[in-house]
Design an enzyme around this catalytic site. Structure first.
Site, PDB file in Angstrom:
ATOM      1  N   HIS A  97      20.430  -2.468 -11.140  1.00 20.33           N
ATOM      2  CA  HIS A  97      20.416  -2.477  -9.671  1.00 20.33           C
ATOM      3  C   HIS A  97      20.351  -1.096  -9.027  1.00 20.33           C
ATOM      4  O   HIS A  97      20.261  -0.986  -7.815  1.00 20.33           O
ATOM      5  CB  HIS A  97      21.638  -3.214  -9.131  1.00 20.33           C
ATOM      6  CG  HIS A  97      22.904  -2.408  -9.214  1.00 20.33           C
ATOM      7  ND1 HIS A  97      23.572  -2.214 -10.389  1.00 20.33           N
ATOM      8  CD2 HIS A  97      23.609  -1.736  -8.267  1.00 20.33           C
ATOM      9  CE1 HIS A  97      24.637  -1.457 -10.173  1.00 20.33           C
ATOM     10  NE2 HIS A  97      24.682  -1.156  -8.901  1.00 20.33           N
TER      11      HIS A  97
HETATM   12  C1  UD1 Z   1      26.082  -1.195  -3.548  1.00 19.30           C
HETATM   13  C2  UD1 Z   1      26.630   0.217  -3.793  1.00 19.30           C
HETATM   14  C3  UD1 Z   1      26.495   0.557  -5.261  1.00 19.30           C
HETATM   15  C4  UD1 Z   1      27.118  -0.501  -6.125  1.00 19.30           C
HETATM   16  C5  UD1 Z   1      26.510  -1.857  -5.792  1.00 19.30           C
HETATM   17  C6  UD1 Z   1      27.114  -2.981  -6.604  1.00 19.30           C
HETATM   18  C7  UD1 Z   1      26.378   1.824  -1.950  1.00 19.30           C
HETATM   19  C8  UD1 Z   1      25.609   3.011  -1.482  1.00 19.30           C
HETATM   20  N1  UD1 Z   1      25.875   1.214  -3.038  1.00 19.30           N
HETATM   21  O1  UD1 Z   1      24.688  -1.168  -3.862  1.00 19.30           O
HETATM   22  O2  UD1 Z   1      27.157   1.795  -5.498  1.00 19.30           O
HETATM   23  O3  UD1 Z   1      26.894  -0.188  -7.486  1.00 19.30           O
HETATM   24  O4  UD1 Z   1      26.749  -2.111  -4.396  1.00 19.30           O
HETATM   25  O5  UD1 Z   1      26.490  -4.200  -6.333  1.00 19.30           O
HETATM   26  O6  UD1 Z   1      27.370   1.478  -1.348  1.00 19.30           O
HETATM   27  N2  UD1 Z   1      22.336  -7.938  -0.585  1.00 19.30           N
HETATM   28  C9  UD1 Z   1      22.373  -9.318  -0.590  1.00 19.30           C
HETATM   29  N3  UD1 Z   1      23.597  -9.923  -0.568  1.00 19.30           N
HETATM   30  C10 UD1 Z   1      24.759  -9.233  -0.537  1.00 19.30           C
HETATM   31  C11 UD1 Z   1      24.703  -7.838  -0.524  1.00 19.30           C
HETATM   32  C12 UD1 Z   1      23.480  -7.186  -0.553  1.00 19.30           C
HETATM   33  O7  UD1 Z   1      21.341  -9.983  -0.613  1.00 19.30           O
HETATM   34  O8  UD1 Z   1      25.845  -9.853  -0.524  1.00 19.30           O
HETATM   35  C13 UD1 Z   1      21.005  -7.277  -0.636  1.00 19.30           C
HETATM   36  C14 UD1 Z   1      20.503  -6.836   0.729  1.00 19.30           C
HETATM   37  O9  UD1 Z   1      19.135  -6.960   0.763  1.00 19.30           O
HETATM   38  C15 UD1 Z   1      20.842  -5.354   0.770  1.00 19.30           C
HETATM   39  C16 UD1 Z   1      20.669  -4.978  -0.691  1.00 19.30           C
HETATM   40  O10 UD1 Z   1      21.117  -6.108  -1.439  1.00 19.30           O
HETATM   41  O11 UD1 Z   1      20.029  -4.648   1.621  1.00 19.30           O
HETATM   42  C17 UD1 Z   1      21.476  -3.774  -1.069  1.00 19.30           C
HETATM   43  O12 UD1 Z   1      22.857  -3.941  -0.699  1.00 19.30           O
HETATM   44  P1  UD1 Z   1      23.773  -2.631  -0.443  1.00 19.30           P
HETATM   45  O13 UD1 Z   1      25.171  -3.010  -0.213  1.00 19.30           O
HETATM   46  O14 UD1 Z   1      23.112  -1.759   0.591  1.00 19.30           O
HETATM   47  O15 UD1 Z   1      23.617  -1.825  -1.780  1.00 19.30           O
HETATM   48  P2  UD1 Z   1      23.730  -2.302  -3.310  1.00 19.30           P
HETATM   49  O16 UD1 Z   1      22.408  -2.075  -3.959  1.00 19.30           O
HETATM   50  O17 UD1 Z   1      24.345  -3.653  -3.428  1.00 19.30           O
END
Ligand code: UD1
Length: 376
Positions: A219
């Site tokens: 991821h």
């Molecule tokens: C975040 C953390 C990362 C951690 C990871 C674990 C930061 C900068 N990054 O990354 O350090 O390793 O979480 O999972 O804080 N999304 C969903 N459902 C959810 C959450 C997210 O569909 O419940 C999708 C959305 O499209 C979102 C994307 O995942 O834009 C990324 O989510 P985000 O929280 O920005 O970063 P992660 O890649 O999850």
């Protein structure tokens, strides 16, 4: 720098912040240890992660009580997400005025709440504790590295999971009197839930045998937000799948990028699942012949379980998992051949028993030591 020692004190109010999936297994044991010691806890969920499988399922699996405050920030750019958390957290902090705010890990919610605390320190007297302080990848391009460095700089108490953190913090001029070694709280959760994970026997439910498959997660933006990098990772997993079935627990970010880049075909050789609950994931990790990942937490979990791990990263902020544990970094820049060769080495290395390679303090008692430090 000191070790946590027993201390008795007045009950404290500790606000525990959690926002994203890797935070939940860190706050769970601390909340329970604080409860046992007679302190008051206030749980704040920022809402950075919101899907049931990324959030609520962890509260169920880990018996965390429902949050007292849910900020509901959701997804967004780094600036938007960080700003939304800050805006929503400030009034909660001002209304509650706990003795401590405890922020875990390195996600955007961690940094946002740390900034709110430090800016209100004079006004409120609230102290900030960073759980999992002092880890460094030394790669300033990683959003998590920015979050770690700034959170540590803002914190009154830095609770470190491994001794390598001491040098990192010394190098940044952090006052050693603020640093306390507690060990790894994630491993408290792992050891507590391992019997339940084994009883759940997810591999058997999937028709897989212990040691007969490989578990994978992917991821990191550096691996999945670039089409060429994602293709190499998926082709590397496909090469491994010609040896043993590969289960890929698909993170929502990765799922979206596979679609955007039109790489769906490359998932075909893999057993792809939705994001897994904590106990399901532990059940699979514990039974895998090897794990391939770019997650920080999984590098630690495999080390505690004695399962060989191949990490698809240029460097790790958890060097102890390579030096003492069961982890290895695939050669960088990643290639399909390099991933496959690292996997072959991991399989040749084989598994060791639970705890056989665990670093100091990865013993199931880190949360108790955190509470001792917070009680002073
Ligand atoms: C975040 C953390 C990362 C951690 C990871 C674990 C930061 C900068 N990054 O990354 O350090 O390793 O979480 O999972 O804080 N999304 C969903 N459902 C959810 C959450 C997210 O569909 O419940 C999708 C959305 O499209 C979102 C994307 O995942 O834009 C990324 O989510 P985000 O929280 O920005 O970063 P992660 O890649 O999850």
């Amino acid at each position: 720098m000191e070790r946590a020692v027993s201390a008795t004190s007045e009950p404290k109010t500790v606000m525990l912040v959690a926002g994203a999936r890797p935070n939940f297994m860190k706050i769970a044991p601390v909340q329970k240890a604080l409860d046992r010691a007679g302190h008051r806890t206030v749980i704040v969920h920022t809402g950075q992660h919101y899907d049931d499988r990324m959030s609520a399922s962890f509260f169920r699996d880990l018996d965390i009580r429902p949050p007292d405050h849910h900020l509901g920030v959701g997804s967004g750019s780094h600036a938007v997400q960080t700003a939304r958390v800050m805006e929503a957290f400030e009034p909660v902090l001002l209304a509650t005025r706990p003795d401590w705010v405890l922020v875990p890990g390195d996600v955007n919610s961690t940094l946002a709440c740390a900034l709110v605390c430090v800016k209100l320190k004079e006004q409120t007297g609230v102290r900030l504790a960073h759980l999992e302080a002092g880890l460094r990848s030394h790669d300033w391009r990683m959003p998590e590295e920015v979050n770690r460095v700034i959170t540590d700089r803002c914190s009154d108490l830095l609770l470190i999971p491994s001794w390598d953190a001491v040098k990192n913090l010394e190098h940044e001029g952090i006052d050693p009197s603020r640093v306390v070694f507690i060990g790894n709280v994630m491993i408290d959760t792992l050891l507590d839930r391992l019997p339940a994970a084994r009883a759940l026997a997810v591999p058997a439910q999937m028709g897989l045998s212990t040691g007969g498959f490989v578990m994978a997660t992917l991821h990191r933006p550096s691996n999945v937000d670039d089409a060429a990098a994602l293709e190499i990772c998926l082709r590397g997993l496909a090469s491994i799948a010609s040896d043993r079935p590969v289960v890929l627990a698909l993170h929502p970010r990765t799922g979206k990028q596979v679609e955007t880049f039109g790489l769906g075909e490359l998932l075909k050789p893999l057993r792809v699942t939705e994001p897994l609950g904590y106990i399901e994931m532990l059940s699979l990790t514990d039974a895998a012949a090897a794990v391939v990942t770019d997650s920080g937490g999984v590098q630690e979990e495999t080390t505690a379980l004695g399962v060989p791990c191949v990490t698809l990263r240029e460097q790790t902020e958890r060097p102890v998992t390579v030096e003492q544990g069961t982890n290895r970094l695939a050669p960088w820049p990643l290639t399909v051949k390099g991933i496959r060769e690292s996997y072959d080495l991991a399989i040749a290395q084989g598994r060791v028993g639970v705890g056989a390679r665990s670093p100091e303090g990865w013993d199931g008692r880190a949360a108790e030591r955190a509470v001792e430090a917070l009680s002073r």
